[in-house]
Motif scaffolding. Structure first.
Motif, PDB file in Angstrom:
ATOM      1  N   ILE A  61      49.587  38.213  42.208  1.00  0.00           N
ATOM      2  CA  ILE A  61      48.538  38.901  42.971  1.00  0.00           C
ATOM      3  C   ILE A  61      49.083  39.349  44.320  1.00  0.00           C
ATOM      4  O   ILE A  61      48.834  40.472  44.769  1.00  0.00           O
ATOM      5  CB  ILE A  61      47.317  37.972  43.157  1.00  0.00           C
ATOM      6  N   GLU A  62      49.858  38.470  44.959  1.00  0.00           N
ATOM      7  CA  GLU A  62      50.424  38.790  46.264  1.00  0.00           C
ATOM      8  C   GLU A  62      51.409  39.946  46.157  1.00  0.00           C
ATOM      9  O   GLU A  62      51.425  40.860  46.999  1.00  0.00           O
ATOM     10  CB  GLU A  62      51.126  37.554  46.840  1.00  0.00           C
ATOM     11  N   CYS A  63      52.236  39.944  45.120  1.00  0.00           N
ATOM     12  CA  CYS A  63      53.230  41.004  44.933  1.00  0.00           C
ATOM     13  C   CYS A  63      52.576  42.354  44.661  1.00  0.00           C
ATOM     14  O   CYS A  63      53.137  43.416  44.993  1.00  0.00           O
ATOM     15  CB  CYS A  63      54.169  40.655  43.778  1.00  0.00           C
ATOM     16  N   MET A  64      51.400  42.341  44.079  1.00  0.00           N
ATOM     17  CA  MET A  64      50.705  43.583  43.743  1.00  0.00           C
ATOM     18  C   MET A  64      49.808  44.074  44.874  1.00  0.00           C
ATOM     19  O   MET A  64      49.073  45.051  44.709  1.00  0.00           O
ATOM     20  CB  MET A  64      49.883  43.389  42.468  1.00  0.00           C
ATOM     21  N   GLY A  65      49.857  43.403  46.025  1.00  0.00           N
ATOM     22  CA  GLY A  65      49.102  43.888  47.174  1.00  0.00           C
ATOM     23  C   GLY A  65      48.165  42.881  47.795  1.00  0.00           C
ATOM     24  O   GLY A  65      47.578  43.141  48.846  1.00  0.00           O
ATOM     25  N   GLY A  66      47.978  41.738  47.155  1.00  0.00           N
ATOM     26  CA  GLY A  66      47.120  40.698  47.712  1.00  0.00           C
ATOM     27  C   GLY A  66      45.692  40.773  47.196  1.00  0.00           C
ATOM     28  O   GLY A  66      45.258  41.786  46.619  1.00  0.00           O
ATOM     29  N   ALA A  67      44.954  39.702  47.407  1.00  0.00           N
ATOM     30  CA  ALA A  67      43.587  39.585  46.881  1.00  0.00           C
ATOM     31  C   ALA A  67      42.662  40.671  47.425  1.00  0.00           C
ATOM     32  O   ALA A  67      41.790  41.171  46.712  1.00  0.00           O
ATOM     33  CB  ALA A  67      43.030  38.207  47.223  1.00  0.00           C
ATOM     34  N   GLU A  68      42.867  41.084  48.704  1.00  0.00           N
ATOM     35  CA  GLU A  68      41.996  42.094  49.311  1.00  0.00           C
ATOM     36  C   GLU A  68      42.051  43.400  48.540  1.00  0.00           C
ATOM     37  O   GLU A  68      41.029  44.071  48.334  1.00  0.00           O
ATOM     38  CB  GLU A  68      42.400  42.330  50.761  1.00  0.00           C
ATOM     39  N   LEU A  69      43.257  43.772  48.075  1.00  0.00           N
ATOM     40  CA  LEU A  69      43.412  45.021  47.340  1.00  0.00           C
ATOM     41  C   LEU A  69      42.657  44.968  46.005  1.00  0.00           C
ATOM     42  O   LEU A  69      42.014  45.946  45.606  1.00  0.00           O
ATOM     43  CB  LEU A  69      44.896  45.292  47.095  1.00  0.00           C
ATOM     44  N   PHE A  70      42.722  43.827  45.337  1.00  0.00           N
ATOM     45  CA  PHE A  70      42.004  43.665  44.072  1.00  0.00           C
ATOM     46  C   PHE A  70      40.493  43.752  44.306  1.00  0.00           C
ATOM     47  O   PHE A  70      39.773  44.351  43.507  1.00  0.00           O
ATOM     48  CB  PHE A  70      42.367  42.325  43.426  1.00  0.00           C
ATOM     49  N   LEU A  71      40.027  43.152  45.391  1.00  0.00           N
ATOM     50  CA  LEU A  71      38.603  43.189  45.700  1.00  0.00           C
ATOM     51  C   LEU A  71      38.162  44.603  46.051  1.00  0.00           C
ATOM     52  O   LEU A  71      37.071  45.039  45.686  1.00  0.00           O
ATOM     53  CB  LEU A  71      38.289  42.232  46.860  1.00  0.00           C
ATOM     54  N   LEU A  88      42.649  38.001  34.832  1.00  0.00           N
ATOM     55  CA  LEU A  88      42.343  36.575  34.957  1.00  0.00           C
ATOM     56  C   LEU A  88      43.560  35.686  34.719  1.00  0.00           C
ATOM     57  O   LEU A  88      43.541  34.503  35.039  1.00  0.00           O
ATOM     58  CB  LEU A  88      41.224  36.200  33.980  1.00  0.00           C
ATOM     59  N   GLN A  89      44.631  36.273  34.167  1.00  0.00           N
ATOM     60  CA  GLN A  89      45.840  35.494  33.904  1.00  0.00           C
ATOM     61  C   GLN A  89      46.887  35.645  34.995  1.00  0.00           C
ATOM     62  O   GLN A  89      47.940  35.018  34.948  1.00  0.00           O
ATOM     63  CB  GLN A  89      46.436  35.903  32.552  1.00  0.00           C
ATOM     64  N   LEU A  90      46.601  36.479  35.996  1.00  0.00           N
ATOM     65  CA  LEU A  90      47.552  36.675  37.091  1.00  0.00           C
ATOM     66  C   LEU A  90      47.723  35.401  37.907  1.00  0.00           C
ATOM     67  O   LEU A  90      46.756  34.729  38.241  1.00  0.00           O
ATOM     68  CB  LEU A  90      47.075  37.803  38.011  1.00  0.00           C
ATOM     69  N   SER A  91      48.948  35.093  38.272  1.00  0.00           N
ATOM     70  CA  SER A  91      49.215  33.955  39.146  1.00  0.00           C
ATOM     71  C   SER A  91      49.038  34.395  40.595  1.00  0.00           C
ATOM     72  O   SER A  91      49.067  35.601  40.891  1.00  0.00           O
ATOM     73  CB  SER A  91      50.646  33.460  38.941  1.00  0.00           C
ATOM     74  N   PRO A  92      48.849  33.463  41.526  1.00  0.00           N
ATOM     75  CA  PRO A  92      48.728  33.832  42.946  1.00  0.00           C
ATOM     76  C   PRO A  92      49.933  34.630  43.436  1.00  0.00           C
ATOM     77  O   PRO A  92      49.789  35.538  44.250  1.00  0.00           O
ATOM     78  CB  PRO A  92      48.626  32.477  43.646  1.00  0.00           C
ATOM     79  N   GLN A  93      51.130  34.300  42.928  1.00  0.00           N
ATOM     80  CA  GLN A  93      52.336  35.007  43.347  1.00  0.00           C
ATOM     81  C   GLN A  93      52.305  36.462  42.874  1.00  0.00           C
ATOM     82  O   GLN A  93      52.672  37.390  43.613  1.00  0.00           O
ATOM     83  CB  GLN A  93      53.586  34.308  42.789  1.00  0.00           C
ATOM     84  N   MET A 144      43.357  27.768  43.508  1.00  0.00           N
ATOM     85  CA  MET A 144      43.082  26.827  42.413  1.00  0.00           C
ATOM     86  C   MET A 144      44.087  26.952  41.275  1.00  0.00           C
ATOM     87  O   MET A 144      44.602  25.957  40.770  1.00  0.00           O
ATOM     88  CB  MET A 144      41.666  27.042  41.868  1.00  0.00           C
ATOM     89  N   THR A 145      44.361  28.194  40.847  1.00  0.00           N
ATOM     90  CA  THR A 145      45.265  28.391  39.714  1.00  0.00           C
ATOM     91  C   THR A 145      46.716  28.104  40.059  1.00  0.00           C
ATOM     92  O   THR A 145      47.572  28.069  39.178  1.00  0.00           O
ATOM     93  CB  THR A 145      45.148  29.829  39.186  1.00  0.00           C
ATOM     94  N   ASP A 146      47.001  27.925  41.351  1.00  0.00           N
ATOM     95  CA  ASP A 146      48.373  27.631  41.776  1.00  0.00           C
ATOM     96  C   ASP A 146      48.664  26.133  41.763  1.00  0.00           C
ATOM     97  O   ASP A 146      49.804  25.712  41.911  1.00  0.00           O
ATOM     98  CB  ASP A 146      48.597  28.200  43.182  1.00  0.00           C
TER      99      ASP A 146
END
Length: 417
Positions: A107-117, A100-105, A163-165
Motif C-alpha cells: 500500500i505504501e509503495c503504491m502511494g499510501g493509504a490516503e491515495l487509496f481512500l 483486501l490482500q495488499l500488505s501495508p508495504q 493490523m494486517t502487518d
C-alpha cells in the motif's frame, strides 16, 4: 471582479468574485487589499490555462502562492489526482479481492493509504489501536474499565502497527519475552485471551483474514491448586477470623465455606440481594454471565443479622470508600498466619511441593470437594458452585483411595460377583 470595502475598524476588505468563485480577506491598508485582489483575479484566469506539464512542475510553494490546492480544486484542477495519475490507474485496475490482500508495504509503495481512500477504495489500513478503539466502543459486557486496561497493555505493544502487518512471529516473540521476564503461563494466557478477542473482532469486521492468536500455544505446566483444609486447620482458621481486626472477615469466610461463591461474587453482594425470609442471596452478575441463588446456612444468617442494614449498599464495603468493596488482603493474610496456614508453598528438600499454599479461592475448592465427599451428584455440585461446564466441576472433585475401593466393591455386589 474585485471590490475593496472600508470596514468600521479602519481595515479594508477585499472581495473577489469570478467564475463562480468567491474569495475575501481583510488588510490593514487599501493598497495591500488591492494587490491581493489583483493577484487572485490573475490566478483564477491563469490556472485553467496551465497544461499538464506546467501543473506538474509547480512546487508546493508555487501552489500556496497561487491560492492553495483549494483554489485549484474550485477551478476543476485536481492536483492530487494529476500527480498520482499513474498510481491511481494501477489502483483502479485492482479487483476488490486484490485490494483486501495488499500488505501495508505494498500500500505504501503504491502511494499510501490516503491515495487509496481518495480513489474510494477499501483497504485494510487500520492500526491496531484504531481497531481496539472500535472494539471497545462496541463492548457491552461487564468490567469495561478492566477490559480497557487489558487492551491498553497490547496497545503499548502493537498500537501504531497496521493490523494486517502483525504476524504470528511478532506475537510469538513478545510472548517469549513475557516468559523470559518470569510471567506465569496463566498470566500470559489471560493476556493472550484479550488479544485473541481483538483479533476475533477484527476478523468479523474484515480487517484481517485470520485470528493469528489462536495459533499460538502457551505451555502451561503449572499445577492447579487443589488445597483443602483438614478439620483442625478449618477450626483454626475460623477462630482466627473471629478474632480479626476486620469484624466482617468471619462472615465472609463462613459464606465462602458454605456457599462456594467466588470472592468477587461475595464482595459485590448487597443488602438488597439478601432475603432474610428465605435465607438466600441473589447473584445477578456472575463470572460465567448467568445469575444464581445462594442458600445461607443458619450460622451465616445469624452473622448477617448482626450487621443487617436496610439500604442497598454493599455488605462488605470499604471503610474509606463505601461505594467500593473492602480490600481485605491484610486481614486475610494475618488470619492465615494466626491459624498457622501457609500462604506459600512448603517445599521438600528436593524443591518439590510438600504442601501447597492456601488461597481464598481454595475455600471454593473445599466447598466442592466436601459436597463430593458427602456423595452429592456432579450436576448438583455444578449447580451450587455456578459452573457452566461439568468439566470445570471435575477439577474440584477428587475421589480418595477408600472411596474408589468402596465404589468398586458396590459395583461387584451389583453384578452379584
Amino acid at each position: 471582479m474585485a471590490y475593496i470595502r472600508t470596514l468600521s475598524s479602519g481595515n479594508f476588505r477585499a472581495d473577489v468574485r469570478m467564475k463562480g468563485i468567491v474569495k475575501n480577506k481583510t488588510f490593514s491598508s487599501q493598497a495591500f487589499a488591492q494587490i491581493w485582489a489583483d493577484k487572485i483575479e490573475h490566478n483564477i484566469k491563469t490556472i485553467p490555462n496551465l497544461d499538464q506539464v506546467q501543473l506538474l512542475a509547480l512546487s508546493e510553494a508555487d501552489i500556496d502562492g497561487m491560492g492553495g490546492e483549494e483554489l485549484f480544486k474550485q477551478l476543476g484542477v485536481d492536483l492530487f489526482a494529476l500527480r498520482n495519475q499513474t498510481r491511481l490507474e494501477a489502483i483502479n485496475a485492482l479487483s476488490k479481492k486484490d485490494l483486501l490482500q495488499l500488505s501495508p508495504q505494498e500500500i505504501e509503495c503504491m502511494g499510501g493509504a490516503e491515495l487509496f481512500l481518495q480513489a474510494g477504495k477499501r483497504i485494510r489500513y487500520k492500526t491496531f489501536r484504531e481497531v481496539c478503539n472500535e472494539y471497545l466502543s462496541r463492548w457491552n459486557k461487564k468490567d469495561y474499565q478492566g477490559q480497557m486496561q487489558r487492551i491498553d497493555y497490547w496497545c503499548k505493544v502493537f498500537g501504531d502497527r497496521i493490523m494486517t502487518d502483525i504476524d504470528i512471529f511478532d506475537l510469538r516473540e513478545h510472548i517469549d519475552s513475557m516468559t523470559d521476564e518470569g510471567q506465569r503461563a496463566t498470566t500470559i494466557n489471560r493476556k493472550k485471551a484479550v488479544l485473541s478477542s481483538v483479533f476475533k473482532f477484527a476478523l468479523s469486521r474484515g480487517y484481517v483474514d485470520v485470528n493469528i492468536v489462536r495459533n499460538v500455544v502457551i505451555d502451561d505446566d503449572t499445577k492447579r491448586r487443589d488445597r483443602v483444609l483438614n478439620d483442625d486447620e478449618r477450626q483454626r482458621l475460623i477462630k482466627a477470623c473471629q478474632e480479626s481486626h476486620w469484624d466482617k472477615l468471619y462472615l465472609l469466610v463462613l459464606m465462602a465455606m458454605t456457599t462456594g461463591a467466588r470472592k468477587g461474587e461475595l464482595m459485590n453482594l448487597r443488602w438488597g440481594d439478601v432475603s432474610f425470609k428465605d435465607n438466600t442471596g441473589y447473584l445477578g452478575n456472575t463470572k460465567n454471565g448467568s445469575s444464581r441463588e445462594l442458600h445461607f446456612a443458619p450460622v451465616v444468617m445469624m452473622e448477617l443479622k448482626r450487621f443487617q442494614e436496610v439500604d442497598t449498599g454493599l455488605i462488605f464495603p470499604s471503610e474509606e470508600k463505601p461505594s467500593q468493596s473492602m480490600d481485605f488482603r491484610k486481614a486475610w493474610s494475618k488470619a492465615l498466619r494466626m491459624a498457622d496456614i501457609s500462604e506459600k508453598d512448603i517445599l521438600n528438600a528436593d524443591s518439590s511441593v510438600k504442601l501447597e499454599k492456601f488461597t481464598f479461592h481454595c475455600l471454593r475448592h473445599g466447598f466442592c470437594s466436601a459436597l463430593s465427599d458427602s456423595g452429592k451428584e456432579i450436576n448438583q455440585i455444578a449447580k451450587l458452585a455456578g459452573h457452566k461446564s461439568i468439566q470445570t466441576t471435575m477439577r474440584y472433585i477428587h475421589q480418595g483411595r477408600d472411596q474408589k475401593r468402596l465404589i468398586v466393591d458396590e459395583l461387584a455386589q451389583a453384578f452379584s460377583l
